[in-house]
Design an enzyme around this catalytic site. Structure first.
Site, mmCIF file in Angstrom:
data_model
loop_
_atom_site.group_PDB
_atom_site.id
_atom_site.type_symbol
_atom_site.label_atom_id
_atom_site.label_comp_id
_atom_site.label_asym_id
_atom_site.label_seq_id
_atom_site.Cartn_x
_atom_site.Cartn_y
_atom_site.Cartn_z
ATOM 1 N N CYS A 1 0.927 -1.124 -0.033
ATOM 2 C CA CYS A 1 0.066 0.091 0.016
ATOM 3 C C CYS A 1 0.967 1.142 0.081
ATOM 4 C CB CYS A 1 -0.946 0.115 1.202
ATOM 5 S SG CYS A 1 -1.918 1.355 1.228
ATOM 6 N N THR B 1 -11.683 -0.429 -8.955
ATOM 7 C CA THR B 1 -12.092 1.129 -9.262
ATOM 8 C C THR B 1 -13.644 0.712 -9.954
ATOM 9 O OG1 THR B 1 -9.734 1.825 -9.244
ATOM 10 C CG2 THR B 1 -11.440 3.131 -10.557
HETATM 11 C C1 LIG Z 1 -10.110 3.624 -3.099
HETATM 12 C C2 LIG Z 1 -9.133 2.192 -3.161
HETATM 13 C C3 LIG Z 1 -8.816 1.765 -1.981
HETATM 14 C C4 LIG Z 1 -7.954 0.445 -1.944
HETATM 15 N N1 LIG Z 1 -7.630 0.156 -0.828
HETATM 16 C C5 LIG Z 1 -7.114 -1.184 -0.937
HETATM 17 C C6 LIG Z 1 -6.579 -1.826 0.276
HETATM 18 O O1 LIG Z 1 -7.247 -1.425 1.574
HETATM 19 N N2 LIG Z 1 -5.800 -2.952 0.445
HETATM 20 C C7 LIG Z 1 -5.318 -3.370 -0.854
HETATM 21 O O2 LIG Z 1 -4.689 -4.518 -0.965
HETATM 22 N N3 LIG Z 1 -5.575 -2.824 -1.910
HETATM 23 C C8 LIG Z 1 -6.267 -1.560 -2.119
HETATM 24 N N4 LIG Z 1 -6.570 -0.875 -3.245
HETATM 25 C C9 LIG Z 1 -5.904 -1.423 -4.458
HETATM 26 C C10 LIG Z 1 -6.926 -2.381 -5.033
HETATM 27 O O3 LIG Z 1 -7.481 -3.581 -4.242
HETATM 28 C C11 LIG Z 1 -6.426 -2.730 -6.649
HETATM 29 O O4 LIG Z 1 -5.432 -3.663 -6.303
HETATM 30 C C12 LIG Z 1 -6.259 -1.761 -7.431
HETATM 31 O O5 LIG Z 1 -6.985 -0.638 -7.478
HETATM 32 C C13 LIG Z 1 -6.071 -2.304 -9.038
HETATM 33 O O6 LIG Z 1 -7.543 -2.612 -9.373
HETATM 34 P P1 LIG Z 1 -8.563 -1.735 -10.233
HETATM 35 O O7 LIG Z 1 -7.721 -1.092 -11.037
HETATM 36 O O8 LIG Z 1 -9.413 -2.417 -10.608
HETATM 37 O O9 LIG Z 1 -8.842 -0.761 -9.154
HETATM 38 C C14 LIG Z 1 -7.432 0.045 -3.131
HETATM 39 C C15 LIG Z 1 -7.665 0.698 -4.369
HETATM 40 C C16 LIG Z 1 -8.601 1.815 -4.571
HETATM 41 C C17 LIG Z 1 -8.970 2.447 -5.815
#
Ligand SMILES: Cc1cc2nc3c(=O)[nH]c(=O)nc-3n(C[C@H](O)[C@H](O)[C@H](O)COP(=O)(O)O)c2cc1C
Ligand SMILES: Cc1cc2nc3c(=O)[nH]c(=O)nc-3n(C[C@H](O)[C@H](O)[C@H](O)COP(=O)(O)OP(=O)(O)OC[C@H]3O[C@@H](n4cnc5c(N)ncnc54)[C@H](O)[C@@H]3O)c2cc1C
Ligand SMILES: Cc1cc2nc3c(=O)[nH]c(=O)nc-3n(C[C@H](O)[C@H](O)[C@H](O)COP(=O)(O)OP(=O)(O)OC[C@H]3O[C@@H](n4cnc5c(N)ncnc54)[C@H](O)[C@@H]3O)c2cc1C
Ligand SMILES: Cc1cc2nc3c(=O)[nH]c(=O)nc-3n(C[C@H](O)[C@H](O)[C@H](O)COP(=O)(O)O)c2cc1C
Ligand code: FES
Ligand code: FES
Lengths: 259, 304, 304, 259
Positions: B129, B265
């Site tokens: 993170c 997202t």
């Molecule tokens: C608002 C937000 C909060 C997130 N919080 C976490 C989290 O708490 N733990 C984690 O491992 N990944 C977290 N992520 C990452 C997502 O799980 C994911 O790995 C990343 O957004 C890529 O996927 P996407 O493009 O479909 O969003 C977060 C992403 C977003 C956008």
């Protein structure tokens, strides 16, 4: 909460950079308070990616229509402003908790204090208050005369004070200035506008009853992503919070920290 | 036509789950659709203690993407188990519990409590993170630290452990191999790419935290590349993610080498995206006459 | 209102130049507008020998971005000097000659020939091209190799040397500091982010080269973050790039810490983008009452 | 070469997934050969990012209008297909080198061999040939009957043979099959279509005079980025090349390697 393609019935500029859009669909049926908002997808593309939160200005359940007023500034609102009558727009709504007027008495005087693009939801609120026979006074602040709108509509609600930062319409100065200068008293105060305006109202009227509506950058708009949290007043731990999208956007005075 | 996907600890009906942090603990989405349709749910990160997270603004929009710096806001592992997991149990969906922390002990404690609760199917170690100052990142960029953390958590956890890899590294393959050797049962990839937006009106970073994690369609080519690279080197199960918005995107991830996918997202753009994609995937498989969705994953990828 | 930008070896009228590889040697664009308007021109990479590059497809479109794997096609340094640079001389624009190679000797020879030609203002060491198999990448990811290469090229080059940094690293700051110590006169950042697209109809990578370099708006938040980070640690001139499509984007890069900017992919969307942005920047500075465009760069960035 | 916002005069489906669009502006004035192409921006957004190369089907300098025929398949062409009459579209053109017909004699028989979405530029070429009084025979191949278009137009140019892969219209099989089966002879052969079709024509008629039009994925479309290069035939070094966008898209038979 529904996700639907709402049909655009009109979409016209009513002031500088300000548009009024009328939308038709099933969402109006679900609206239960003035001050709730919509989360709008501005194109079918992945850009702009995020939805845009826009308050419902007024709502007509019978016709299945609602009105929003928005400022076309950035990329997303520009896309919305380019939509034409008959087009559809992907809308999530109604979202959030609006203005609760159950505790407003029939004999109360209510002040609606609006700043700029915070003015629209107050119009819908004013309509509801008027329906209940409540005395409404509006104090509306704008940057400049060309940014003002809805003169006639607010006039129908009751007395209206205008102010502009450059003095081109109404008093020169802020909403708080006008309220002080004109000695405007109220039983309940409902406000929507930029944070400095809300803060100045809270400081000036520390015991006000009523509520304010907040803005914050949003992700989901439904309470899942924690993008839109704000602190709570009188919270020694600093860990308490409210989500603007799902606990708000309307909060009682002094519940949330204004910063 | 088979969508069933059996990953360690996660007997999934289909290869689709919401991604950690983009779905809370499911409460909001449960009002919109029946969560039991989901293959799994990756939960919002749990930390040992409750966290408020960063100040706002916490999100910014970028071209075909977004930045977030939530800062791991969560009610702490105890509350999560007592209030969130017991509530989620009704949906009978295998849960992937995302764990974050600033020290190895944090990770161990939190993971152990979650494993011992009996309410989750597997642990997802969030060593990547980019939005918290106190450690966490180092675990995600140094293969030795990542390996040590993995094996320590493996020791205390009675359930499978997935490691969520950071894309912000020179060689994601090194990280993947290090945690595999340390006993990881699977990989999640990718977490967000560290990015920044500057407000051109003020000249200052837009996010209160200055930097944030980039997600959304913009990062998809990066995710695909990394999964493809890692798949050449290991047979560990991979949960793929990064910008998935459509059925075609899911298929692209499977071809790249993912065994299941997470959708982050896109839940913000369309809160119904997960069930819609599950349906769409079924449709796709029918049209393409794919008997088992996992024929897509494996057959094409093995040869470099 | 001053746009003039004096960088080592590059006395620029304004901080705008086309990025390497996106503008060839200017011949095509010279038919569209007067190249002498440009602050500088970053030339397509030169290698010691002529190169054909990779097979096609060499480009793919991604959300708000594109992947390219041209593979450094170029006529070789000799032809470049004789045919391209002598022709470019008429425009009186300071030139930034991008140099690539597979060995340190390659880089030295090519850079020396370019420097000795007297036709270019500075060298841009491309140690970060993800699209060629034989070395090149290692120079861009290992600080020691990057430093060694830089100091060797510095020794043979009579003109300033910029190093073009790769974003595909755990710490771009380490790379920046290493090449600074080795004598680099400036930094270019960022090169493309390694990515991949899979053709969902075939299940295979779309590009013949499999991986390619991601550029365009999608990568802007990554570029901004990296420039901001590096700017905290060094006063070296930075030529910023990655997704610039508008005047606001240019301003964002300046605020992040860039001294000048390069525009790459946007030349494909709009071949007139460079002169349009130069005009727009002038307009912007007037409206914002900015007397010197470099007040934007420096004032806001120094404090972390 | 001009970059301009062309005005859309019509944009209608004429076969399955196939649209005909008429555009007005200054580009038609600049067109000097059939077979040149346009590079079209499909939206004002950064997605889809790249322009789409589309051949000019026919051109009318006097009216300042041209016609393109395109297949709506992917993201970008879908955006184009959604445009309405009166909208504008950002176009770069005319680009590339088209069909050179200076060496075609008045007494020659020319065969136009087109496959699928390669057919449109051959129509414009046919018009020019007909203007010179040259005998034109068209051999047009499609996947299936519902994908065919411009029957009347090609009929006006001369004899037309149709073939479809599934036999739903004309001969069943490929353009080469038809030419062999019907013993179609020619002095010059002009072709546009998928590479396997071009390759099979080249193999079957190794001495053909005339030209073919190639497709390749493009970046800039103007010769600067080297995205669209192809190998040259008889090139022992393997380093010689042509750019499809600026040296082509039309090349004499056997100049470039077909793969
Ligand atoms: C608002 C937000 C909060 C997130 N919080 C976490 C989290 O708490 N733990 C984690 O491992 N990944 C977290 N992520 C990452 C997502 O799980 C994911 O790995 C990343 O957004 C890529 O996927 P996407 O493009 O479909 O969003 C977060 C992403 C977003 C956008
Ligand atoms: C509950 C709520 C109700 C609102 N009601 C109205 C209304 O009725 N009329 C109106 O004109 N505006 C309203 N706003 C503000 C409106 O959401 C923003 O002006 C709008 O999102 C900006 O989008 P853009 O495309 O113009 O700007 P961009 O700069 O393209 O936006 C970039 C990103 O920042 C976000 N953003 C930018 N400014 C704001 C802001 N002030 N508040 C929240 N997010 C922002 C956008 O949503 C987007 O994610 C409301 C905001 C909230 C939170
Ligand atoms: C010189 C030339 C002339 C052409 N003339 C025509 C025409 O008259 N009518 C017509 O329908 N098509 C024509 N094409 C093909 C047309 O360019 C592609 O079908 C179109 O770009 C696909 O875009 P999309 O948005 O549908 O697909 P997407 O899948 O969204 O495209 C993704 C990317 O791949 C590129 N791409 C995909 N397929 C092709 C292709 N076959 N050739 C080149 N690039 C491709 C796109 O341009 C884009 O950059 C021509 C191509 C070239 C090179
Ligand atoms: C087609 C293409 C070719 C490129 N060739 C080179 C090159 O030869 N040398 C180099 O240093 N960078 C090269 N680049 C990288 C660009 O110079 C630039 O760093 C990168 O594209 C980011 O900027 P942009 O998003 O504005 O394109 C190339 C980029 C593209 C898109
Ligand atoms: S916007 Fe996601 S929780 Fe409020
Ligand atoms: S598309 Fe750029 S050189 Fe042909």
């Amino acid at each position: 909460m529904i996700k639907e393609e709402m049909r655009i019935r009109s979409n016209l500029p009513i002031a500088q950079h300000i548009f009024e859009m009328k939308l038709e669909g099933n969402i109006p049926e679900e609206v239960n308070q003035p001050g709730q908002f919509l989360h709008m997808k501005t194109t079918n593309q992945v850009t702009p990616l995020l939805r845009r939160p826009i308050s419902i200005c007024s709502n007509d359940k019978d016709k299945g229509q609602l009105t929003v007023i928005y400022r076309s500034g950035g990329q997303g609102t520009k896309c919305i402003s380019e939509k034409k009558i008959g087009d559809t727009i992907d809308v999530l709504g109604p979202l959030g908790n609006g203005f609760n007027i159950e505790n407003v008495n029939r004999t109360d005087t209510v002040v609606l204090a609006g700043g700029g693009i915070g003015v629209p939801p107050l119009y819908g609120l004013g309509l509801e208050l008027k329906k209940k026979g409540i005395h409404v006074v509006s104090v509306l602040g704008f940057s400049t005369a060309s940014a003002t709108f809805y003169h006639d509509k607010f006039a129908e609600l009751g007395e209206v004070f205008y102010c502009t930062m450059d003095g081109t319409e109404g008093h020169k100065g802020t909403v708080t200035d006008v309220m002080r200068r004109e000695n405007i008293s109220f039983d309940q105060l409902f406000a929507c506008g930029p944070v400095p305006m809300l803060k100045s109202l809270e400081d000036t009227f520390p015991d006000a009853k009523g509520a304010l509506s907040l803005e914050e950058r949003m992700g989901c708009g439904i309470g899942a992503c924690f993008a839109c949290v704000c602190h709570v007043q009188d919270d020694p731990t600093g860990k308490d919070y409210r989500k603007v999208c799902s606990n708000g956007p309307v909060f009682p005075w002094r519940e949330v920290a204004l910063r | 036509m088979i969508l069933e996907t059996k990953l360690p600890g996660l007997p999934m009906k289909n290869p689709i789950m919401p991604a950690s942090g983009c779905f809370g603990f499911g409460e909001e989405f449960a009002k919109l659709y029946d969560l039991s349709q989901l293959g799994s749910i990756a939960l919002k990160a749990a930390t040992a203690e409750p966290r408020y997270g960063n100040e706002t603004p916490r999100v910014a929009e970028t071209p075909a993407g977004m930045l977030n710096a939530i800062g791991l806001q969560n009610p702490g592992v105890k509350d999560i188990i007592e209030k969130k997991l017991t509530w989620l149990e009704q949906y009978q969906v295998p849960l992937l519990a995302n764990v974050a922390g600033s020290t190895m002990e944090d990770y161990e404690n939190t993971a152990k409590q979650l494993a011992d609760s009996g309410l989750v199917g597997a642990i997802e170690l969030n060593i990547s993170c980019p939005n918290v100052k106190e450690g966490g990142i180092a675990f995600g960029t140094d293969p030795d630290l990542a390996a040590e953390l993995t094996s320590r958590v493996k020791k205390v956890s009675s359930i499978p452990v997935y490691v969520k890899l950071s894309p912000n590294v020179t060689s994601i393959v090194d990280l993947a191999l290090a945690v595999e050797k340390a006993g990881a049962d699977g990989l999640s990839m990718i977490n967000t790419v560290t990015g920044m937006q500057i407000n051109v009106n003020t000249g200052k970073p837009l996010l209160a935290n200055k930097v944030g994690g980039l997600s959304g369609p913009a990062v998809k080519p990066i995710a695909i590349r990394m999964i493809y690279e890692v798949r050449q080197q290991t047979d560990l199960p991979i949960i793929g993610m990064g910008g998935i918005h459509s059925v075609e995107d899911v298929v692209e991830f499977l071809y790249a080498g993912a065994n299941a996918v997470a959708i982050g997202t896109a839940n913000f753009t369309n809160p119904f995206i997960c069930p819609e994609i599950i349906q769409g995937l079924e449709q796709w498989a029918k049209e393409k006459k794919v008997a088992n969705i996992h024929d897509v994953t494996r057959s094409e990828v093995v040869e470099q």
